[in-house]
Enzyme design. Structure first.
Site, PDB file in Angstrom:
ATOM      1  N   GLY A 163       0.680  -1.181   0.283  1.00  0.00           N
ATOM      2  CA  GLY A 163      -0.066  -0.378  -0.278  1.00  0.00           C
ATOM      3  C   GLY A 163       1.071   1.310  -0.124  1.00  0.00           C
ATOM      4  O   GLY A 163       2.271   1.198   0.037  1.00  0.00           O
ATOM      5  N   CYS A 164       0.257   3.045  -0.537  1.00  0.00           N
ATOM      6  CA  CYS A 164       1.134   4.016  -0.032  1.00  0.00           C
ATOM      7  C   CYS A 164       1.298   4.532   0.691  1.00  0.00           C
ATOM      8  O   CYS A 164       2.992   4.767   1.386  1.00  0.00           O
ATOM      9  CB  CYS A 164      -0.001   4.716  -1.258  1.00  0.00           C
ATOM     10  SG  CYS A 164      -1.286   5.330  -0.079  1.00  0.00           S
ATOM     11  N   TYR A 165       0.677   4.390   1.797  1.00  0.00           N
ATOM     12  CA  TYR A 165       0.421   4.821   3.065  1.00  0.00           C
ATOM     13  C   TYR A 165       2.396   3.554   3.501  1.00  0.00           C
ATOM     14  O   TYR A 165       3.014   3.974   4.441  1.00  0.00           O
ATOM     15  CB  TYR A 165      -0.029   4.863   4.130  1.00  0.00           C
ATOM     16  CG  TYR A 165      -0.783   5.883   4.339  1.00  0.00           C
ATOM     17  CD1 TYR A 165      -0.269   6.659   4.404  1.00  0.00           C
ATOM     18  CD2 TYR A 165      -2.529   5.443   4.204  1.00  0.00           C
ATOM     19  CE1 TYR A 165      -1.356   8.061   4.346  1.00  0.00           C
ATOM     20  CE2 TYR A 165      -3.185   6.948   4.371  1.00  0.00           C
ATOM     21  CZ  TYR A 165      -2.532   8.078   3.863  1.00  0.00           C
ATOM     22  OH  TYR A 165      -3.579   9.079   3.880  1.00  0.00           O
TER      23      TYR A 165
ATOM     24  N   ALA B 259       5.748   4.508   2.120  1.00  0.00           N
ATOM     25  CA  ALA B 259       6.518   5.427   2.510  1.00  0.00           C
ATOM     26  C   ALA B 259       6.852   4.945   4.004  1.00  0.00           C
ATOM     27  O   ALA B 259       8.136   5.986   4.384  1.00  0.00           O
ATOM     28  CB  ALA B 259       5.037   7.142   2.417  1.00  0.00           C
TER      29      ALA B 259
END
Length: 343
Positions: A146-148, A151
């Site tokens: 996932g994106c979160y 990062a």
């Protein structure tokens, strides 16, 4: 290599098309949509006129298996767990951009996503595809992060893999642009609600929390939990993550930078900022880069990590293509050599 994209009309699918259009070793064989067939993508997205001329097709596993070597699944969570199985069984490369195969514990998935989980056999076959830290590079079934999670994990990895973090000290404050909510509009993503505003959402309940914890505890089993908050900010693209941790032992700013630079020395898409320089979302827009800035406060013994990505690229389609490149032994940056869009 021939690829098919299921979920071609969503933001993730559109980014796959944009990026793969530049890939030297990939041709898009078929595009598939649940909501539209027979039309071309340009019908809905005029910027693709003369570029995406093939009609959108219904999902036919037999046809996809016959025409493709790789299948990208860019659907909302809860769909891939049912439709991915024939392609895995047929031995195709399968890269799922949803959350359906990320969590190894079926009960965790059902708790955090509120949906029934994929069969245990297939969850076990999928490798978690944090590209810079993949262990089984020959794996042909990838659960794209996932994106979160991307990062956050890239921001924490150098410290966590070396077990340098006070395990109870991790605080993550993550902010996302509106496209992270997907294409389907809602009251919370309406222009008048998001413009000149910032909204905290899914406090202590975001579905990427168990995904982050699953990987962190793989690196350092002593980490019991993280404090994780997510906010919606009025930008189209981007994840801006500020992470606060305490090191087990004091560390200098130079030692901190050296650790991060050595960890990512051979990672083409992770850029460590110079000392006292902190990244902005705009400097990674429309690119596959993750830019990281670092600071250490000797008075409080707190490390601050700033990690920024484009949620649709490094946080979704770009990392999916990076994973394809790794599994197919292509150049890792093929199809991803984009200078960030600026201003």
């Amino acid at each position: 290599m021939k690829v098919s994209i299921i979920g071609a009309t969503g933001y993730g699918g559109l980014e796959l098309i944009r990026l793969l259009h530049q890939h030297s070793s990939v041709d898009i064989a078929t595009l598939h949509s649940f909501s539209a067939q027979a039309e071309t993508l340009a019908t809905f997205y005029p910027h693709l006129k003369d570029l995406a001329v093939s009609p959108l097709e219904k999902i036919n596993p037999t046809e996809i298996i016959e025409k493709s070597d790789t299948v990208f699944i860019a659907t909302p969570s809860g769909i891939a767990k049912d439709i991915a199985l024939p392609y895995v069984d047929a031995g195709l490369n399968v890269i799922d951009l949803s959350g359906d195969f990320r969590l190894k514990d079926r009960q965790l998935y059902e708790k955090w996503y509120g949906k029934s989980a994929a069969p245990t056999e297939y969850i076990g076959k999928a490798e978690y595809g944090l590209a810079e830290f993949r262990e089984k590079k020959e794996t042909t079934f990838i659960a794209n992060p996932g994106c979160y999670a991307t990062a956050t994990l890239l921001g924490l990895a150098p410290l966590a893999t070396n077990k340098l973090i006070d395990p109870t000290s991790i605080i993550v404050d993550a902010k996302s642009g509106i496209s992270g909510a997907g294409k389907v509009p809602s009251a919370s993503t309406h222009f008048t609600e998001t413009n000149e505003n910032m909204t905290l959402y899914k406090m202590n309940s975001h579905q990427h929390i168990p995904e982050i914890m699953q990987q962190l505890t793989k690196w350092d089993e002593s980490i019991p939990a993280i404090q994780f908050s997510t906010s919606l900010i009025p930008i189209t693209r981007g994840i801006f993550t500020t992470i606060y941790v305490k090191p087990k032992n004091p560390i200098t700013q130079k030692e901190l930078h050296k650790l991060y630079e050595s960890t990512y020395d051979n990672a083409p898409f992770v850029r460590i900022q110079p000392e006292n320089v902190y990244p902005t979302v705009k400097q990674v827009t429309a690119s596959n880069y993750c830019d990281i800035g670092l600071a250490y406060n000797e008075k409080t013994n707190v490390i601050t990590i700033v990690s920024v990505i484009d949620n649709l690229v490094k946080g979704a389609a770009g990392q999916a293509i990076q994973n394809l490149n790794i599994m197919a032994n292509f150049a890792e940056s093929d199809g991803l050599r984009f200078i960030p869009v600026y201003p």
